[in-house]
Design a protein around this motif. Structure first.
Motif, mmCIF file in Angstrom:
data_model
loop_
_atom_site.group_PDB
_atom_site.id
_atom_site.type_symbol
_atom_site.label_atom_id
_atom_site.label_comp_id
_atom_site.label_asym_id
_atom_site.label_seq_id
_atom_site.Cartn_x
_atom_site.Cartn_y
_atom_site.Cartn_z
ATOM 1 N N SER A 42 0.848 -1.185 0.000
ATOM 2 C CA SER A 42 0.000 0.000 0.000
ATOM 3 C C SER A 42 0.889 1.242 0.000
ATOM 4 C CB SER A 42 -0.908 -0.012 1.229
ATOM 5 O OG SER A 42 -1.552 1.238 1.341
ATOM 6 N N SER A 44 2.327 4.811 0.264
ATOM 7 C CA SER A 44 2.180 6.056 1.056
ATOM 8 C C SER A 44 1.477 5.931 2.408
ATOM 9 C CB SER A 44 1.443 7.153 0.252
ATOM 10 O OG SER A 44 2.228 7.613 -0.807
ATOM 11 N N THR A 45 0.970 4.751 2.769
ATOM 12 C CA THR A 45 0.118 4.715 3.968
ATOM 13 C C THR A 45 0.858 4.445 5.275
ATOM 14 O OG1 THR A 45 -0.455 2.404 3.549
ATOM 15 C CG2 THR A 45 -1.984 4.081 2.746
ATOM 16 N N SER A 46 2.169 4.300 5.224
ATOM 17 C CA SER A 46 2.862 4.106 6.497
ATOM 18 C C SER A 46 3.772 5.305 6.779
ATOM 19 C CB SER A 46 3.630 2.792 6.488
ATOM 20 O OG SER A 46 4.228 2.585 7.740
ATOM 21 N N ASP A 47 4.991 5.267 6.299
ATOM 22 C CA ASP A 47 5.908 6.386 6.562
ATOM 23 C C ASP A 47 5.353 7.706 6.001
ATOM 24 O OD1 ASP A 47 8.407 7.328 7.633
ATOM 25 O OD2 ASP A 47 9.048 7.623 5.562
ATOM 26 N N PHE A 48 4.680 7.665 4.887
ATOM 27 C CA PHE A 48 4.139 8.887 4.265
ATOM 28 C C PHE A 48 2.772 9.303 4.828
ATOM 29 C CE2 PHE A 48 6.676 9.013 -0.038
ATOM 30 C CZ PHE A 48 7.812 9.392 0.665
ATOM 31 N N ASP A 79 0.717 -6.911 2.769
ATOM 32 C CA ASP A 79 1.176 -6.230 3.980
ATOM 33 C C ASP A 79 1.686 -7.275 4.961
ATOM 34 O OD1 ASP A 79 1.857 -4.194 5.720
ATOM 35 O OD2 ASP A 79 -0.175 -3.459 6.010
ATOM 36 N N MET A 80 2.436 -6.794 5.951
ATOM 37 C CA MET A 80 3.173 -7.679 6.853
ATOM 38 C C MET A 80 2.310 -8.421 7.863
ATOM 39 S SD MET A 80 6.533 -7.302 6.351
ATOM 40 C CE MET A 80 7.532 -7.178 7.827
ATOM 41 N N ASP A 110 5.980 -10.896 4.047
ATOM 42 C CA ASP A 110 7.049 -9.971 3.667
ATOM 43 C C ASP A 110 7.171 -10.007 2.145
ATOM 44 O OD1 ASP A 110 9.556 -8.831 3.024
ATOM 45 O OD2 ASP A 110 10.392 -9.418 4.961
ATOM 46 N N ILE A 111 7.103 -8.856 1.519
ATOM 47 C CA ILE A 111 7.099 -8.796 0.050
ATOM 48 C C ILE A 111 8.408 -9.326 -0.549
ATOM 49 C CG2 ILE A 111 8.008 -6.438 -0.272
ATOM 50 C CD1 ILE A 111 5.577 -6.076 -2.288
ATOM 51 N N ALA A 128 7.490 0.977 -2.509
ATOM 52 C CA ALA A 128 7.117 2.342 -2.108
ATOM 53 C C ALA A 128 8.416 3.106 -1.892
ATOM 54 C CB ALA A 128 6.282 2.306 -0.833
ATOM 55 N N ASN A 130 11.504 6.254 -2.330
ATOM 56 C CA ASN A 130 11.716 7.678 -2.050
ATOM 57 C C ASN A 130 12.149 8.351 -3.355
ATOM 58 O OD1 ASN A 130 14.732 7.428 -2.206
ATOM 59 N ND2 ASN A 130 14.371 6.135 -0.412
ATOM 60 N N GLY A 137 16.103 3.985 4.655
ATOM 61 C CA GLY A 137 14.935 4.801 4.965
ATOM 62 C C GLY A 137 13.855 4.050 5.729
ATOM 63 N N GLY A 139 10.793 0.862 6.160
ATOM 64 C CA GLY A 139 9.624 0.370 5.427
ATOM 65 C C GLY A 139 9.983 -0.631 4.339
ATOM 66 N N VAL A 140 9.141 -0.654 3.326
ATOM 67 C CA VAL A 140 9.290 -1.646 2.276
ATOM 68 C C VAL A 140 10.516 -1.329 1.402
ATOM 69 C CG1 VAL A 140 7.803 -0.624 0.500
ATOM 70 C CG2 VAL A 140 7.827 -3.090 0.818
HETATM 71 N N1 AR6 Z 1 6.598 -6.452 3.068
HETATM 72 C C1 AR6 Z 1 5.334 -6.092 2.814
HETATM 73 N N2 AR6 Z 1 4.803 -4.899 3.174
HETATM 74 C C2 AR6 Z 1 5.587 -4.059 3.868
HETATM 75 C C3 AR6 Z 1 6.942 -4.369 4.190
HETATM 76 C C4 AR6 Z 1 7.444 -5.626 3.750
HETATM 77 N N3 AR6 Z 1 8.702 -6.011 3.983
HETATM 78 N N4 AR6 Z 1 7.458 -3.310 4.882
HETATM 79 C C5 AR6 Z 1 6.476 -2.395 4.997
HETATM 80 N N5 AR6 Z 1 5.337 -2.829 4.391
HETATM 81 P P1 AR6 Z 1 6.170 2.334 3.749
HETATM 82 P P2 AR6 Z 1 5.342 4.793 2.339
HETATM 83 C C6 AR6 Z 1 4.058 -2.112 4.204
HETATM 84 O O1 AR6 Z 1 6.388 3.098 5.001
HETATM 85 O O2 AR6 Z 1 4.306 5.100 3.356
HETATM 86 C C7 AR6 Z 1 10.587 4.703 3.064
HETATM 87 O O3 AR6 Z 1 11.475 5.091 4.029
HETATM 88 C C8 AR6 Z 1 3.635 -1.143 5.288
HETATM 89 O O4 AR6 Z 1 2.963 -1.814 6.339
HETATM 90 O O5 AR6 Z 1 7.212 1.360 3.341
HETATM 91 O O6 AR6 Z 1 4.992 4.935 0.881
HETATM 92 C C9 AR6 Z 1 10.934 5.236 1.670
HETATM 93 O O7 AR6 Z 1 12.327 5.470 1.546
HETATM 94 C C10 AR6 Z 1 2.683 -0.253 4.490
HETATM 95 O O8 AR6 Z 1 1.404 -0.869 4.381
HETATM 96 O O9 AR6 Z 1 5.984 3.316 2.469
HETATM 97 C C11 AR6 Z 1 10.115 6.499 1.553
HETATM 98 O O10 AR6 Z 1 10.842 7.607 2.019
HETATM 99 C C12 AR6 Z 1 3.313 -0.184 3.098
HETATM 100 O O11 AR6 Z 1 4.236 -1.281 3.064
HETATM 101 C C13 AR6 Z 1 8.923 6.271 2.462
HETATM 102 O O12 AR6 Z 1 9.300 5.248 3.388
HETATM 103 C C14 AR6 Z 1 4.046 1.104 2.750
HETATM 104 O O13 AR6 Z 1 4.762 1.570 3.875
HETATM 105 C C15 AR6 Z 1 7.682 5.791 1.735
HETATM 106 O O14 AR6 Z 1 6.601 5.731 2.630
#
Ligand code: AR6
Length: 231
Positions: A42, A44-48, A79-80, A110-111, A128, A130, A137, A139-140
């Motif tokens: 998904s 943008s829905t976590s760190d963003f 998702d995890m 885990d993807i 997802a 940067n 950074g 997340g994924v």
């Molecule tokens: N496997 C599956 N899903 C995952 C995994 C994984 N290993 N890790 C996280 N998710 P995010 P964003 C899910 O924060 O919000 C980075 O630092 C997580 O639960 O990874 O787009 C980049 O460098 C969530 O549902 O991405 C960017 O700066 C989804 O993946 C920034 O974060 C996205 O979460 C992007 O932020």
């Protein structure tokens, strides 16, 4: 076939025997292994920090638009955790749409380990990313760059130096990458989504008019990128 809209990886303790088999029974192992499949997180829905209700509406909307244009190919939202709010929102909303359950489903795992731990073959995975397309950074993004090794960084640089919000870039993964050899991933598609986190670049300051436009564009770019690979 209602029970195949969601199933879990072997890594999960909650795995119910037969859940993955339900998918296999819709085709032979061989044909399923060759079915082009895009696994995506998904965006943008976590760190963003993008709103989950709005994001789930957009995922279901764009999936519905694309899923029938992709032939037999499958789209899988990953998702995890079993407790993932975005997975449950999307499952509920997708069930109300005219979407074939064997072409779009959710998956917990885990993807970077979908095949080795979950038994799900995905030849393409989305990241997802940067805007600098850099490893780390969290997340994924961190998970994918770590699992793919330096080969992904090199291959990414050959395709692009940076990414605008809403855009995606397709990166063919060298066969030397462990993600290729272990998981069968041939391409990574980096996607840059809209950012609602004030501590990150391109901060949208809660402008969800722009944010929703950019997230829609991001999923469109992602699915177009996937279509270009399997064409
Ligand atoms: N496997 C599956 N899903 C995952 C995994 C994984 N290993 N890790 C996280 N998710 P995010 P964003 C899910 O924060 O919000 C980075 O630092 C997580 O639960 O990874 O787009 C980049 O460098 C969530 O549902 O991405 C960017 O700066 C989804 O993946 C920034 O974060 C996205 O979460 C992007 O932020």
């Amino acid at each position: 076939h209602n029970n195949i809209s969601s199933f879990s990886g072997n890594a999960s303790k909650e795995l119910k025997e037969g859940e993955n088999l339900a998918v296999c029974s819709s085709g032979s192992h061989a044909s399923l292994n060759n079915t082009p499949t895009l696994a995506f997180p998904s965006i943008s829905t976590s760190d963003f920090q993008f709103n989950l209700e709005k994001a789930s509406d957009i995922i279901v909307e764009v999936v519905e638009e694309y899923v029938n244009k992709l032939g037999s190919a499958r789209l899988v939202l990953v998702d995890m955790s079993h407790k993932s709010k975005i997975l449950s929102l999307v499952k509920t909303k997708a069930a109300q749409k005219n979407i074939e359950l064997n072409k779009f489903f959710t998956f917990v795992g885990d993807i970077t380990k979908l095949y080795s731990e979950g038994g799900l073959r995905c030849n393409v995975i989305a990241n997802a990313a940067n805007w600098r397309l850099k490893p780390g950074g969290g997340g994924v993004n961190a998970a994918i760059f770590n699992a793919a090794g330096p080969a992904l960084e090199v291959a990414t640089k050959e395709q692009a130096q940076s990414l605008h919000p809403g855009k995606a870039v397709v990166v063919p993964l060298p066969s030397t990458s462990p993600l290729f050899s272990r998981e069968g991933v041939t391409h990574v598609i980096h996607v840059l989504g809209p950012n609602m986190n004030q501590h990150r670049p391109n901060f949208l300051n809660n402008d969800y008019i722009k944010g929703c436009q950019i997230l829609r564009e991001a999923y469109n770019s992602l699915f177009e990128g996937f279509a270009s690979i399997i064409r």
